[in-house]
Scaffold this active site. Structure first.
Site, PDB file in Angstrom:
ATOM      1  CG  ASP A  28     -11.086   5.214 -15.336  1.00 38.85           C
ATOM      2  OD1 ASP A  28     -10.489   4.805 -14.773  1.00 38.85           O
ATOM      3  OD2 ASP A  28     -11.797   5.938 -16.410  1.00 38.85           O
TER       4      ASP A  28
ATOM      5  CG  ASP B 197      -7.284   1.858 -17.798  1.00 40.79           C
ATOM      6  OD1 ASP B 197      -8.543   2.207 -18.036  1.00 40.79           O
ATOM      7  OD2 ASP B 197      -6.141   1.751 -17.886  1.00 40.79           O
TER       8      ASP B 197
ATOM      9  CD  GLU C 206     -10.262  -2.213 -18.196  1.00 42.42           C
ATOM     10  OE1 GLU C 206     -10.824  -2.213 -19.214  1.00 42.42           O
ATOM     11  OE2 GLU C 206      -9.219  -1.478 -18.223  1.00 42.42           O
TER      12      GLU C 206
ATOM     13  CG  HIS D 216     -15.307   3.950 -22.214  1.00 44.55           C
ATOM     14  ND1 HIS D 216     -14.944   3.197 -20.837  1.00 44.55           N
ATOM     15  CD2 HIS D 216     -13.455   4.090 -22.239  1.00 44.55           C
ATOM     16  CE1 HIS D 216     -14.025   2.621 -20.334  1.00 44.55           C
ATOM     17  NE2 HIS D 216     -13.129   3.380 -21.270  1.00 44.55           N
ATOM     18  CG  ASP D 217     -13.418   0.417 -22.887  1.00 41.66           C
ATOM     19  OD1 ASP D 217     -12.772   1.390 -23.685  1.00 41.66           O
ATOM     20  OD2 ASP D 217     -12.525  -0.372 -21.792  1.00 41.66           O
TER      21      ASP D 217
HETATM   22  C1  NOJ Z   1      -8.776   0.346 -20.375  1.00 39.34           C
HETATM   23  C2  NOJ Z   1     -10.283   1.181 -20.924  1.00 39.34           C
HETATM   24  O1  NOJ Z   1     -11.515   1.504 -20.638  1.00 39.34           O
HETATM   25  C3  NOJ Z   1      -9.656   2.136 -22.227  1.00 39.34           C
HETATM   26  O2  NOJ Z   1     -10.686   2.650 -22.865  1.00 39.34           O
HETATM   27  C4  NOJ Z   1      -7.871   2.433 -22.523  1.00 39.34           C
HETATM   28  O3  NOJ Z   1      -8.026   2.454 -24.027  1.00 39.34           O
HETATM   29  C5  NOJ Z   1      -7.351   1.396 -21.620  1.00 39.34           C
HETATM   30  N1  NOJ Z   1      -7.685   0.224 -19.927  1.00 39.34           N
HETATM   31  C6  NOJ Z   1      -6.222   2.016 -21.269  1.00 39.34           C
HETATM   32  O4  NOJ Z   1      -6.093   2.926 -20.559  1.00 39.34           O
END
Ligand code: NOJ
Length: 577
Positions: free
Chosen positions: A102, A209, A267, A343-344
């Site tokens: 990541d 990310d 992402e 995970h989000d």
């Molecule tokens: C996206 C990530 O998936 C998330 O978990 C994170 O809080 C934010 N970007 C900041 O890095």
């Protein structure tokens, strides 16, 4: 120039995301770690996945659970050592599994040495590694005001005042995640070196990310969408108005990824399909694919101005419109990624299916069928393959995610705009800790995750829902995933990976139906999103030889011409040749 239009290993891959803190603990400290991952690699090989996306394992003070990196070349001590990492990589490779890291380079941790130097004085050589600005003025009490009105993703302003140097630094996420200044060529060089360090070590690619927010709008103007008192994030504004992201993605790719046989996925919130083609088109030389967010907003209510911290039931027709549009717009032009959760995000069955005991696995299988039947590279989030569900901890003090904690503090404690119950019910529906409870490996103590009390509570349903139970039962959701993966990887690659996509019956609010067309004939994918029995008919069933490849019900009716009855959450894949 690379041309990515043909067959590629990363198009044929099935990816499994590991969020290490909650995957498997090996040393009895209640925190998942790298040797724990290594010990579970045979389980993943058995499931059939061939790529892992590993959420951050780098040194981090864990303000945002590893997404705040303090040393990009070191492993977080709680997770193990670099030797543990090398061992994991070697074992994964010996099992035919590749590993994506990541890459979190929109921001670093404020405990990264660069930032510690940068904040020490205005003329430090690292000052320009970050984005500093003067106050825009002072308020009635003489207190400095931030440079502009931007809101951060986790609530509150996107600027933090630094008394030592009397300036503000930008942080689009938490104040412990200062944004890196990509305008500075020295920063970009540092990032290229980090990427090469890991690729030279043998990792197989990266998930990038928040990568579409690296370019900030010229002059950092106010964001017109910010509403004081609401949970306003200026990330969509930055994405819409930043101008250099493609230039920098191209540069990053040419300096690093392009020189290796690796896979990249960016992402990208607030991004539509035409913009995705600019990032991941077959001849663009930027990224292989992106994660879009459009289906992640289906159960939020834009009228509240609260972004994800709002709720409305999702409509299947809206989901179909989004996913079908992505399928058809990318086909032949760019590659896509397919995901239901990470995970989000909340757990899949609780959000888009049903976590009632009688429907949990049926609806999980149905949702898996819809996703793995599409064109693109599918991603499975840890625990999805056993149908883990959302969790409801009694109190906010049981929660660990700063996003949920900030939301609660802001709404309930600081501004009293919501009652505790209202805030908790939104956290139950949307909070990120739903996805972050430990993987439920068995019905044993601590769910087989750890010999100690885990760092975050377990979902109490682990005694019923766990991997030992699911792998031991032939008709489980786990075995269904295994079958779907093997169909895509082996038997039906031409159709399932590369076939084109034809949506059917866009206005049907209960059934998701589509076809895939390719060299080996065509597939008809059907999925009942309700708990009702539904009568439908499909032309394709009356043409040629019809074979049922997969279904989530054991017994099957005889087809009556083109008509059929779909039972609650029933899913089927037919092959027509
Ligand atoms: C996206 C990530 O998936 C998330 O978990 C994170 O809080 C934010 N970007 C900041 O890095």
């Amino acid at each position: 120039m690379a041309n990515n239009s043909g067959k590629k290993w990363w198009k044929e891959a099935v990816v499994y995301q590991i969020w290490p803190r909650s995957f498997q603990d090996s040393n009895g400290d209640g925190v998942g770690d790298i040797p724990g991952i290594t010990s579970r690699l045979p389980y993943l090989a058995d499931l059939g996945i061939n790529v892992i996306w590993l959420s951050p394992v780098f040194a981090s003070p864990n303000d945002d659970m590893g997404y705040d990196i303090s040393d990009y070349r070191a492993i977080m001590p709680e997770f193990g050592t670099m030797e543990d990492f090398d061992q994991m990589l070697e074992t994964a490779h010996s099992l035919g599994i590749k590993i994506l890291m990541d890459l979190v380079v929109n921001h670093s941790s404020d405990e990264h040495e660069w930032f510690e130097q940068a904040r020490s004085s205005r003329d430090n050589k690292y000052r320009d590694y970050y984005i500093w600005r003067d106050s825009s003025g002072v308020d009635a009490e003489g207190k400095p005001l931030p440079p502009n009105n931007w809101g951060s993703e986790f609530g509150g302003p996107a600027w933090e005042y630094d008394e030592t140097t009397d300036q503000w630094y930008l942080h689009m996420f938490s104040r412990k995640q200062p944004d890196l200044n990509w305008e500075n060529p020295a920063v970009r060089q540092e990032i290229f070196e980090i990427v090469r360090f890991w690729l030279d070590k043998g990792v197989d690619g990266f998930r990038l990310d928040a990568i579409n927010i690296i370019s900030k709008p010229e002059g950092l103007p106010d964001d017109p969408s910010v509403v004081p008192g609401k949970h306003s994030s200026s990330i969509p504004f930055v994405i819409a108005k930043g101008t250099k992201v493609h230039e920098w993605m191209h540069e990053l790719n040419m300096e690093t990824f392009d020189k290796y046989d690796c896979m990249t996925v960016g992402e990208m919130s607030a991004t539509g399909p035409e913009e995705a083609v600019r990032f991941s088109g077959f001849d663009t030389d930027e990224l292989h694919m992106i994660f879009h967010f459009e289906h992640m907003g289906l159960d939020s209510d834009p009228a509240t101005g609260m972004g994800k911290w709002s709720y409305k039931p999702y409509q299947l027709t809206e989901m179909k419109e989004i996913l079908n549009t992505w399928q058809t717009k990318l086909d032949g032009r760019a590659w896509g990624s397919l995901y239901w959760n990470n995970h989000d995000q909340p757990r899949l069955v609780s959000r888009f299916g049903s976590d009632a005991p009688e429907y949990r696995e049926l609806s999980g299988k149905m949702l898996a069928t819809v996703l793995h039947g599409m064109q693109g590279t599918p991603y499975i989030y840890q625990g999805e393959e056993i149908g883990m569900t959302n969790v409801q901890f009694p109190a906010i003090s049981d929660y660990k995610d700063l996003d949920s904690i900030n939301f609660y503090t802001d709404m309930v404690e600081d501004h009293q705009t919501m009652s505790p119950d209202e805030a908790m019910s939104l956290i139950y529906a949307k909070g990120r800790d739903n996805a972050r409870t430990p993987v439920q490996w068995s019905a044993e103590e601590n769910a087989g995750f750890s010999s100690a009390t885990p760092w975050i509570g377990l979902n109490p349903n682990y005694r019923q829902i766990n991997a030992a139970e699911a792998t031991g039962r032939a008709d489980s959701l786990w075995h269904y995933y295994q079958k779907l993966i093997s169909l895509r990887r082996d038997e039906l690659q031409d159709l399932l990976v590369y076939g084109s996509f034809l949506p059917l019956d866009a206005e049907d609010a209960q059934v998701y139906a589509y076809e895939r067309h390719g060299e080996g004939g065509k597939l008809l994918v059907l999925a009942n999103f309700t708990d009702q029995e539904l009568e439908r008919s499909y032309q394709a069933l009356g043409q040629g030889q019809v074979e049922l490849l997969l279904s989530n019900y054991a017994d099957q009716e005889e087809l009556a011409d083109q008509g059929l009855t779909l039972r609650p959450y029933e899913a089927r894949i037919y092959k027509i040749s």
